[in-house]
Scaffold this active site. Sequence first.
Site, mmCIF file in Angstrom:
data_model
loop_
_atom_site.group_PDB
_atom_site.id
_atom_site.type_symbol
_atom_site.label_atom_id
_atom_site.label_comp_id
_atom_site.label_asym_id
_atom_site.label_seq_id
_atom_site.Cartn_x
_atom_site.Cartn_y
_atom_site.Cartn_z
ATOM 1 N N LYS A 52 0.843 -1.199 0.000
ATOM 2 C CA LYS A 52 0.000 0.000 0.000
ATOM 3 C C LYS A 52 0.876 1.246 0.000
ATOM 4 C CE LYS A 52 -3.745 -2.466 2.268
ATOM 5 N NZ LYS A 52 -4.403 -2.865 3.515
ATOM 6 N N GLN A 96 -4.620 -1.719 9.666
ATOM 7 C CA GLN A 96 -4.465 -3.028 9.020
ATOM 8 C C GLN A 96 -5.017 -4.129 9.935
ATOM 9 O OE1 GLN A 96 -3.230 -3.609 5.843
ATOM 10 N NE2 GLN A 96 -3.880 -5.719 6.227
ATOM 11 N N ASP A 119 -11.285 2.844 4.540
ATOM 12 C CA ASP A 119 -11.756 1.482 4.304
ATOM 13 C C ASP A 119 -13.286 1.389 4.296
ATOM 14 O OD1 ASP A 119 -9.752 -0.321 3.695
ATOM 15 O OD2 ASP A 119 -9.120 -0.538 5.776
#
Length: 285
Positions: A52, A96, A119
């Site tokens: 990422k 994460q 997200d």
Amino acid sequence: MTKLIDGKQVAENLKVQIASSVKKLIALGITPGIAVILVGDDPASQIYVRNKQRAAEKLGIDSEVITFPATVSEEKILAKINGLNANPAIDAILVQSPLPDHIDEHHIQSAIAPEKDVDGFHAHNVGALFANSEGYYPMANTPRGIMTLLKEYVPDLTGKNALVIGRSILVGRPMMAMLNNANATVTLAHRHTKNLAQLVATADVIIVAVGKPHFLKMSAAKADAVVIDVGINRLEDGQLVGDVLDDMPDSEQLLTPVPGGVGPMTIATLMQTTIELAQQHSIFE
Ligand code: NAD
């Protein structure tokens, strides 16, 4: 061989568009910024975070990785998130997963400001997606990337029978909502589903997000089915395989490969959401 859906190529095209949007933002004096919080030393998570960060750097997006040991307290992570929420240089915050057992994932996700929730896991954004609300809100990147990919191959999902197998908050549930918002007729299957073979045999589009190697055989699907394989499974010999087994030589079916299908789309879509959040922040500054 079943025809393959080229996730890599569609992701590359998307990145070209993102790079151009980043340039425009930078010309306005705005550098998009993403902060990624990584807890513990899970090797797979470390690789995901590195990928990422690399993607962000390539596109001219500022990225900051904040690491905590697996023993960190929930309070410490929450304090960091509060700081990032207040930091105008940060447009997007990502934690994460998985998190260690002593940390409540829901507390952490809820602490991220909805307008920085890259997200799309915050209840505010999940609610907007399920209500098919007007206006901009971030959405989960894996299913959103799948929608972008599907658009290339099935431009109109209206009335199509779409089957989603797996109901995680990360993939299956938001996938169901996005397909529903695109006017498909959606069935969400999970481990308690009894008539899966029958559902598979009648679906036009199948999204498999189960996490079991070769869970679905292409021969069980319709002759013109479009199958999206979300699974990433590492076999004992080190080989990476999806949830789908392609046992249909010469078929007209479409399938995403693993790797090279959903994975590249997820990362590109994360970058897309990051710059969209930066654009939103620049409007409201
Ligand atoms: P998860 O473990 O949270 O959810 C799995 C789902 O599968 C559950 O809802 C469960 O009910 C369902 N399931 C399990 N056994 C079943 C059965 N026999 N029949 C029907 N349903 C069954 O997993 P997840 O986070 O949704 O991820 C799924 C897979 O996708 C994993 O392999 C993961 O690594 C992969 N993944 C890939 C990406 C990507 O970008 N490519 C992103 C997210 C997840």
